[in-house]
Design a protein around this motif. Structure first.
Motif, mmCIF file in Angstrom:
data_model
loop_
_atom_site.group_PDB
_atom_site.id
_atom_site.type_symbol
_atom_site.label_atom_id
_atom_site.label_comp_id
_atom_site.label_asym_id
_atom_site.label_seq_id
_atom_site.Cartn_x
_atom_site.Cartn_y
_atom_site.Cartn_z
ATOM 1 N N LEU A 47 -60.137 26.108 -55.485
ATOM 2 C CA LEU A 47 -58.763 26.495 -55.542
ATOM 3 C C LEU A 47 -58.423 26.588 -56.994
ATOM 4 O O LEU A 47 -57.282 27.098 -57.127
ATOM 5 C CB LEU A 47 -58.281 25.279 -54.842
ATOM 6 N N THR A 48 -59.126 26.395 -58.152
ATOM 7 C CA THR A 48 -58.552 26.518 -59.421
ATOM 8 C C THR A 48 -59.895 27.205 -60.090
ATOM 9 O O THR A 48 -61.076 27.474 -59.914
ATOM 10 C CB THR A 48 -58.464 25.215 -59.920
ATOM 11 N N GLY A 49 -59.263 27.537 -61.228
ATOM 12 C CA GLY A 49 -60.209 28.268 -62.363
ATOM 13 C C GLY A 49 -60.695 29.683 -62.151
ATOM 14 O O GLY A 49 -61.540 30.194 -62.771
ATOM 15 N N HIS A 50 -59.869 30.199 -61.384
ATOM 16 C CA HIS A 50 -60.035 31.676 -61.320
ATOM 17 C C HIS A 50 -58.616 32.613 -61.331
ATOM 18 O O HIS A 50 -57.541 31.927 -61.130
ATOM 19 C CB HIS A 50 -60.551 32.339 -60.059
ATOM 20 N N THR A 51 -58.612 33.724 -61.746
ATOM 21 C CA THR A 51 -57.429 34.562 -61.640
ATOM 22 C C THR A 51 -57.178 35.278 -60.450
ATOM 23 O O THR A 51 -58.089 35.861 -59.810
ATOM 24 C CB THR A 51 -57.636 35.504 -62.735
ATOM 25 N N PRO A 52 -56.183 34.794 -59.786
ATOM 26 C CA PRO A 52 -56.098 35.423 -58.357
ATOM 27 C C PRO A 52 -56.198 37.197 -58.155
ATOM 28 O O PRO A 52 -55.549 37.728 -59.021
ATOM 29 C CB PRO A 52 -54.564 34.942 -57.489
ATOM 30 N N VAL A 53 -56.729 37.418 -57.282
ATOM 31 C CA VAL A 53 -56.615 39.052 -57.011
ATOM 32 C C VAL A 53 -55.878 39.373 -55.654
ATOM 33 O O VAL A 53 -55.868 38.339 -54.936
ATOM 34 C CB VAL A 53 -58.128 39.765 -57.038
ATOM 35 N N THR A 54 -55.830 40.494 -55.294
ATOM 36 C CA THR A 54 -55.110 40.896 -54.109
ATOM 37 C C THR A 54 -56.372 41.010 -53.075
ATOM 38 O O THR A 54 -57.222 41.600 -53.014
ATOM 39 C CB THR A 54 -54.721 42.323 -53.887
ATOM 40 N N VAL A 55 -56.402 39.821 -52.217
ATOM 41 C CA VAL A 55 -57.173 39.881 -51.092
ATOM 42 C C VAL A 55 -56.941 40.479 -50.199
ATOM 43 O O VAL A 55 -56.039 40.129 -49.314
ATOM 44 C CB VAL A 55 -57.739 38.302 -50.807
ATOM 45 N N LEU A 56 -57.749 41.335 -49.496
ATOM 46 C CA LEU A 56 -57.405 42.141 -48.329
ATOM 47 C C LEU A 56 -57.632 41.608 -47.191
ATOM 48 O O LEU A 56 -56.861 42.038 -46.127
ATOM 49 C CB LEU A 56 -58.195 43.578 -48.384
ATOM 50 N N ARG A 57 -58.559 40.464 -47.157
ATOM 51 C CA ARG A 57 -58.675 39.598 -46.113
ATOM 52 C C ARG A 57 -59.494 40.367 -44.764
ATOM 53 O O ARG A 57 -59.638 39.319 -43.860
ATOM 54 C CB ARG A 57 -57.201 39.033 -45.575
ATOM 55 N N TYR A 97 -63.535 36.097 -51.728
ATOM 56 C CA TYR A 97 -63.289 36.194 -50.180
ATOM 57 C C TYR A 97 -63.662 37.647 -49.711
ATOM 58 O O TYR A 97 -64.125 37.554 -48.416
ATOM 59 C CB TYR A 97 -61.746 35.700 -50.012
ATOM 60 N N ASP A 98 -63.093 38.464 -50.174
ATOM 61 C CA ASP A 98 -63.191 40.119 -49.598
ATOM 62 C C ASP A 98 -64.958 40.264 -49.699
ATOM 63 O O ASP A 98 -65.447 41.066 -48.836
ATOM 64 C CB ASP A 98 -62.466 41.198 -50.270
ATOM 65 N N LEU A 99 -65.650 39.825 -50.531
ATOM 66 C CA LEU A 99 -66.962 40.140 -50.778
ATOM 67 C C LEU A 99 -67.889 39.479 -49.680
ATOM 68 O O LEU A 99 -68.669 40.199 -49.047
ATOM 69 C CB LEU A 99 -67.487 39.597 -52.236
ATOM 70 N N VAL A 100 -67.308 38.359 -49.217
ATOM 71 C CA VAL A 100 -68.195 37.532 -48.121
ATOM 72 C C VAL A 100 -67.472 38.151 -46.647
ATOM 73 O O VAL A 100 -68.308 38.300 -45.820
ATOM 74 C CB VAL A 100 -67.778 36.020 -48.264
ATOM 75 N N SER A 101 -66.388 38.750 -46.761
ATOM 76 C CA SER A 101 -65.903 39.593 -45.599
ATOM 77 C C SER A 101 -66.606 40.776 -45.374
ATOM 78 O O SER A 101 -66.993 40.975 -44.079
ATOM 79 C CB SER A 101 -64.525 39.646 -45.957
ATOM 80 N N LEU A 152 -59.218 52.522 -46.968
ATOM 81 C CA LEU A 152 -59.160 51.306 -46.754
ATOM 82 C C LEU A 152 -57.957 51.273 -45.532
ATOM 83 O O LEU A 152 -57.131 52.008 -45.410
ATOM 84 C CB LEU A 152 -58.612 50.567 -47.818
ATOM 85 N N LEU A 153 -58.217 50.230 -44.514
ATOM 86 C CA LEU A 153 -57.381 49.777 -43.463
ATOM 87 C C LEU A 153 -57.234 48.423 -43.391
ATOM 88 O O LEU A 153 -57.786 47.652 -43.806
ATOM 89 C CB LEU A 153 -57.934 50.365 -42.313
ATOM 90 N N ASP A 154 -56.327 48.071 -42.534
ATOM 91 C CA ASP A 154 -56.063 46.528 -41.976
ATOM 92 C C ASP A 154 -55.940 45.730 -43.046
ATOM 93 O O ASP A 154 -56.733 44.809 -43.189
ATOM 94 C CB ASP A 154 -57.108 46.465 -41.111
ATOM 95 N N PHE A 155 -54.966 46.108 -43.838
ATOM 96 C CA PHE A 155 -54.627 45.183 -45.166
ATOM 97 C C PHE A 155 -53.609 44.487 -45.120
ATOM 98 O O PHE A 155 -52.978 43.864 -46.192
ATOM 99 C CB PHE A 155 -55.156 45.800 -46.264
ATOM 100 N N GLN A 156 -52.746 44.384 -44.103
ATOM 101 C CA GLN A 156 -51.375 44.086 -43.933
ATOM 102 C C GLN A 156 -51.330 42.439 -44.118
ATOM 103 O O GLN A 156 -50.046 42.237 -44.466
ATOM 104 C CB GLN A 156 -50.799 44.240 -42.757
ATOM 105 N N ASP A 157 -52.407 41.776 -43.988
ATOM 106 C CA ASP A 157 -52.374 40.192 -44.100
ATOM 107 C C ASP A 157 -52.613 39.903 -45.632
ATOM 108 O O ASP A 157 -53.174 38.546 -46.068
ATOM 109 C CB ASP A 157 -53.187 39.695 -43.111
ATOM 110 N N ALA A 158 -52.871 40.624 -46.540
ATOM 111 C CA ALA A 158 -53.240 40.425 -47.955
ATOM 112 C C ALA A 158 -52.555 39.292 -48.644
ATOM 113 O O ALA A 158 -51.350 39.048 -48.382
ATOM 114 C CB ALA A 158 -53.024 41.898 -48.721
ATOM 115 N N LEU A 159 -53.425 38.506 -49.310
ATOM 116 C CA LEU A 159 -52.746 37.423 -50.168
ATOM 117 C C LEU A 159 -53.482 37.480 -51.503
ATOM 118 O O LEU A 159 -54.379 38.240 -51.856
ATOM 119 C CB LEU A 159 -53.195 36.065 -49.472
#
Length: 326
Positions: free
Chosen positions: A174-184, A215-219, A202-209
């Motif tokens: 939860l710490t030590g990284h710069t947040p990016v737009t996660v498409l989820r 996160y997106d890589l593991v998705s 790209l599609l289906d990104f309306q829930d981005a955080l």
């Protein structure tokens, strides 16, 4: 699947008054999609019914944010936010999923392109108008597994122990990284191959955080809807790490967020079967369990792995509909 009654008038206002409306597959939400055809041009009509809790505004906002930064999101051709109707650029039917399945020799190349897109996305600060991927959000999502999966199978589990285990596992992520737009929801069924373009659509990104880039890589590499060979997953994870220069802490985040995401998906798929009458999603759970068990082998997930060992027997991990005898 019939279009909403307001669709013809909406298309007239968009300049597509004479178009034919053809149904397309929906998704796991209440959103529905239609292809609009008029002579030699096509578009996609997205129906996001407000009375079902759908709101197209986040999709529109992220689509514009992505296109402004050189990513291929659908152009917004027309919108009626009160009715939840949006007319989108049509990317065609060539999804990464079907392309790879039909031509396995394309798998490595397309996954390399999909990974490289995430490397590029990492270069941009997170979109300003999205919320953070907060600790409470991670916990709420992970809790879907005991709430729905364990609930459906009558398993009485240690709820507080589950929460404590995730607290321990998530702490270093939860710490030590710069947040990016996660498409989820970045996976092979939401990535389009656009004719005449070198960019992946790209599609289906309306829930981005705004969250961790792992996160997106593991998705992508632990895809709930298609089997990703372990050797391909390893190769693509290594590719991402080489191109970004991240170290061992990224491996921890990758597996912790993989386990969190897979727990969430098992819960969601069970809910789609149990509550929403969509039994095909229950049949996807064994694959997701396979990914989850792979992640739980990482030392950073020992508290979570121990919880599963004590609360969910091995023979109770799989298709919940089959296990429940329904």
């Amino acid at each position: 699947m019939n279009p909403p009654a307001s669709a013809p008038a909406f298309l007239v206002s968009a300049g597509w008054g004479g178009a034919e409306i053809r149904p397309l597959a929906g998704d796991a939400s209440f959103r529905r999609y239609f292809r609009v055809v008029e002579h030699d041009r096509t578009a996609i009509l997205m129906d996001s019914p407000p009375d079902k809790g759908e709101d197209p505004r986040p999709f529109i906002s992220i689509a514009r944010w992505l296109t402004q930064r050189g990513f291929a999101a659908p152009e917004i051709l027309h919108e009626d936010l009160d009715q939840g109707l949006v007319l989108l650029q049509d990317f065609g039917d060539a999804r990464m999923r079907e392309t790879v399945d039909a031509a396995p020799e394309s798998e490595l190349r397309l996954y390399e392109e999909a990974v490289d897109l995430l490397v590029r996305l990492r270069d941009h600060p997170a979109a300003a108008d999205i919320g953070p991927y907060s600790p409470s959000q991670y916990h709420r999502e992970a809790k879907l597994l005991p709430d729905w999966y364990c609930g459906a199978l009558g398993l009485h589990v240690d709820a507080q122990g589950y929460n404590d285990a995730w607290n321990a596992a998530l702490a270093p992520v939860l710490t030590g990284h710069t947040p990016v737009t996660v498409l989820r929801d970045y996976h092979a069924e939401n990535i389009m191959l656009i004719e005449g373009s070198e960019s992946l659509g790209l599609l289906d990104f309306q829930d981005a955080l705004a969250g961790h880039p792992a996160y997106d890589l593991v998705s992508l590499l632990q895809d709930a809807r298609r089997d990703v060979p372990p050797e391909l997953e390893t190769a693509m994870l290594d590719r991402y790490k080489r191109r970004t220069g991240v170290g061992d802490e990224f491996d921890i985040a990758y597996h912790v967020l993989g386990a969190q995401r897979n727990a969430k998906i098992i819960g969601i798929f069970t809910r789609l079967w149990r509550r929403d009458g969509k039994p095909r999603y229950a049949g996807l759970c064994p694959r997701v369990w396979g990914y989850l068990e792979r992640d739980l082998k990482h030392p950073a997930l020992k508290p979570v792995a121990d919880w599963f060992g004590a609360n969910v027997p091995q023979d109770m991990r799989g298709d919940p509909m089959t296990i429940a005898g329904e």
